[in-house]
Scaffold this motif. Structure first.
Motif, mmCIF file in Angstrom:
data_model
loop_
_atom_site.group_PDB
_atom_site.id
_atom_site.type_symbol
_atom_site.label_atom_id
_atom_site.label_comp_id
_atom_site.label_asym_id
_atom_site.label_seq_id
_atom_site.Cartn_x
_atom_site.Cartn_y
_atom_site.Cartn_z
ATOM 1 N N SER A 122 0.821 -1.224 0.000
ATOM 2 C CA SER A 122 0.000 0.000 0.000
ATOM 3 C C SER A 122 0.851 1.270 0.000
ATOM 4 O O SER A 122 0.316 2.368 0.089
ATOM 5 C CB SER A 122 -0.935 0.011 1.220
ATOM 6 N N PRO A 173 -6.171 6.136 0.507
ATOM 7 C CA PRO A 173 -6.954 5.153 1.264
ATOM 8 C C PRO A 173 -7.849 4.281 0.388
ATOM 9 O O PRO A 173 -8.012 3.087 0.642
ATOM 10 C CB PRO A 173 -7.787 6.021 2.211
ATOM 11 N N ARG A 174 -8.401 4.878 -0.658
ATOM 12 C CA ARG A 174 -9.314 4.121 -1.522
ATOM 13 C C ARG A 174 -8.559 3.002 -2.249
ATOM 14 O O ARG A 174 -8.996 1.854 -2.289
ATOM 15 C CB ARG A 174 -9.926 5.098 -2.531
ATOM 16 N N THR A 196 -5.715 1.809 -1.334
ATOM 17 C CA THR A 196 -5.213 0.889 -0.313
ATOM 18 C C THR A 196 -6.257 -0.193 -0.035
ATOM 19 O O THR A 196 -5.946 -1.376 0.066
ATOM 20 C CB THR A 196 -4.888 1.659 0.985
ATOM 21 N N GLN A 197 -7.506 0.250 0.045
ATOM 22 C CA GLN A 197 -8.599 -0.699 0.284
ATOM 23 C C GLN A 197 -8.683 -1.724 -0.851
ATOM 24 O O GLN A 197 -8.839 -2.927 -0.610
ATOM 25 C CB GLN A 197 -9.931 0.066 0.420
ATOM 26 N N PHE A 200 -5.885 -4.247 -0.434
ATOM 27 C CA PHE A 200 -6.154 -5.224 0.634
ATOM 28 C C PHE A 200 -7.260 -6.204 0.221
ATOM 29 O O PHE A 200 -7.204 -7.386 0.563
ATOM 30 C CB PHE A 200 -6.491 -4.514 1.943
ATOM 31 N N ASP A 201 -8.245 -5.721 -0.528
ATOM 32 C CA ASP A 201 -9.288 -6.626 -1.036
ATOM 33 C C ASP A 201 -8.682 -7.696 -1.936
ATOM 34 O O ASP A 201 -9.069 -8.860 -1.898
ATOM 35 C CB ASP A 201 -10.343 -5.838 -1.837
ATOM 36 N N ARG A 237 -4.144 -1.732 9.917
ATOM 37 C CA ARG A 237 -4.977 -2.092 8.767
ATOM 38 C C ARG A 237 -4.629 -3.500 8.276
ATOM 39 O O ARG A 237 -5.501 -4.300 7.945
ATOM 40 C CB ARG A 237 -4.744 -1.046 7.655
#
Lengths: 243, 329
Positions: free
Chosen positions: A167, A172-173, A175-176, A179-180, A201
């Motif tokens: 990341s 943040p978007r 990064t999400q 992680f998904d 996180r």
């Protein structure tokens, strides 16, 4: 409990003649699990990944992949044996297309049918790869580039993927999204050894967490429990380890 | 776009074939042959430089060795010129494999220096081996077409160099679409990463080095047969490789026609400077100035200016308004 596919056993490693960075590190990674290494700068997180992927030979200790001793084997051999390493930062070939980047992930595959099948599989896992197939990889956003790197890493159907700060530099978007995608890899049965500065996180989504300090695991346990452990903050902020 | 890319090569080929008959005198045929020779050589150089990013000045050595190899086979052993040309080029390619194994271990400036050293060494060997090569007095090679006058010989060699250029372009095109080419381009971007993905980097670099030497050696051999007089100071001159580098950079090393475009500009300009300024070193200053300007203002070459990227920068899929739909304060 699933079987251990990657294991670092009592690894001592460092750079040149300097003092060792890793001082007896032991980390097991099981199939379909995400193991997260966290810790302050200099704790040896990235060095652990380099030893695991053959980029750095350990001074002592062993690296086992599917039970086989692979200590000191070069990265290309380990890749063929099922271990892929996504390096820190953006490591796409910027002046090559997404298609060329992904195909390079399967460079050692001679069977065209298998190669095409793998391409379709990674396109399904990472839709952006298919959407930007003909685009120059260097023109993609940071999050998209990272997904191309993931897709490239999965081309040989590795049993283990090493992710170094995936990341880093992402909003943040994105990064999400990253992680998904890591979660998606886990669900396909891939073992993931993850190094991440965004500790809380990462621990929220990992199965096992290991807090490194001075080159060895200081605390380890179920990742969610570790995320709530007050010692984490103290160690991670660089203070003295709690007794 | 596809129509243009298919028609353009045919149009260029037709123009090139008609050139010797369309120009008013043999001097222009000679200048054309020289230009096509440099175009073939810089396209060959680009098989290494363009794909891998390794800048070799050692290609002067392959030119010189190709020239002397062909000349010596014809003069000393009486081998037919076409056989001599091919045997010499193959021997130079084998030699390039050996040199490549050692040379491509180093990168960047170190590789440039190693390649420079190769040219100097070969120059000294040829000059020093007087009994075989004629030393500094040079080597006279008989014309393969004794029945033709000089102007007609220029026409024949114009077409021979044109065939070599076509072969070099075809090779570059084929490599650019191959798995081998993808591996070479990965080496150019990040050699360590390419190796970690299973690209056999050392073998690929040597193969590119040797392939590029093959065509340059063929050009050297044709040059020997065309000019008939070999001077080691000229054929082993760093300037020859410098021209290959300059032409490739000017046109664009990432493009099939980049070195050809560079040659079409630099070679006639060089001839013009020679006529305008005489046999002085001033034309070299002009060439150097062009190189500096290219590096400063067009590091990716002329063609890069005219070819668009395949896709623009990434733009978010949704606007802020779309993302905030349904969000209340």
């Amino acid at each position: 409990m699933s079987e251990v596919v990657l294991s670092l056993e009592d690894v001592v490693a460092g750079y040149g003649r300097a003092a060792p960075v890793l001082r007896g590190l032991t980390v097991p990674v099981r199939a379909g699990e995400v193991v997260c290494l966290v810790g302050p700068n200099g704790a040896g997180k990235s060095t652990a990944l380099k030893v695991a992927s053959g980029l750095l030979a350990p001074r002592s200790g062993r690296v086992l992949l599917d039970g086989r001793d692979v200590t000191g084997l070069p990265p290309q051999r380990l890749l063929a044996l099922g271990l892929a390493h996504v390096l820190q930062g953006h490591s796409v070939f910027r002046e090559m297309t997404v298609a060329e980047n992904v195909r390079l992930g399967g460079y050692t595959v001679r069977d065209q049918a298998r190669l095409n099948a793998r391409i379709e599989a990674v396109k399904e896992l990472f839709p952006v790869v298919g959407e930007r197939w003909g685009s120059m990889a260097g023109l993609l956003s940071g999050g998209q580039q990272k997904q191309v790197e993931f897709a490239r890493a999965l081309m040989l159907e590795p049993s283990v993927v090493l992710l170094d700060e995936p990341s880093m530099g992402l909003d943040p978007r994105n990064t999400q999204v990253v992680f998904d995608r890591i979660d998606l890899m886990r669900r396909t049965g891939v073992a993931v050894l993850l190094v991440e500065q965004n500790a809380r996180r990462a621990l929220e989504m990992a199965d096992l967490g290991c807090v490194l300090d001075l080159g060895r695991v200081h605390i380890s346990g179920p990742a969610r429990e570790l995320a709530a452990d007050p010692r984490l903050g103290r160690l991670y902020l660089g203070g003295a380890p709690a007794s | 776009m596809h129509t243009v890319s298919r028609v353009l090569p045919l149009l260029l080929a037709a123009l090139a074939i008609a050139y010797p008959w369309a120009v008013p005198n043999y001097y222009l045929v000679y200048a054309g042959a020289l230009t096509v020779m440099y175009a073939a050589m810089s396209t060959s150089w680009n098989l290494l430089g363009g794909f891998t990013g390794y800048v070799s000045l050692g290609h002067s050595a392959f030119f010189g060795l190709g020239a002397y190899g062909t000349g010596l086979l014809v003069v000393r052993l009486g081998v037919p010129w076409a056989v001599a040309l091919l045997v010499s080029a193959l021997l130079v390619t084998v030699f390039a494999v050996g040199v490549g194994i050692a040379a491509v271990r180093v990168r960047g400036a170190s590789f440039v220096i190693v390649s420079l050293a190769l040219v100097s060494m070969m120059n000294l060997v040829v000059q020093g081996w007087r009994s075989l090569t004629g030393g500094s007095t040079g080597l006279q090679v008989p014309s393969p077409f004794p029945g033709l006058h000089r102007g007609q010989t220029h026409i024949v060699f114009f077409y021979l160099f044109l065939a070599l250029l076509a072969l070099a372009l075809l090779s570059w095109w084929y490599v650019s679409r191959s798995r081998f080419g993808a591996g070479l381009r990965a080496i150019r971007e990040d050699e360590d990463k390419a190796e970690s993905l299973g690209v056999p980097t050392a073998a690929y670099k040597v193969a590119a080095f040797a392939l590029s030497a093959l065509f340059v050696a063929l050009a050297g051999g044709l040059y020997a047969l065309w000019f008939g007089s070999l001077d080691p100071i000229f054929v082993f001159s760093i300037l020859i490789a410098s021209f290959m580098v300059l032409m490739s950079l000017l046109g664009g090393v990432r493009h099939l026609y980049g070195p050809l475009l560079g040659a079409l500009i630099v070679a006639p300009a060089g001839e013009y400077f020679l006529i305008a300024l005489g046999e002085t070193q001033i034309h070299l200053t002009a060439t150097g100035l062009v190189l500096v300007l290219v590096v400063l203002f067009m590091p990716d070459g002329i063609l890069a200016r005219f070819t668009r990227r395949r896709a623009g920068p990434s733009i978010p899929d949704e606007s802020a308004g779309q993302r905030l739909q349904g969000v209340t304060r």
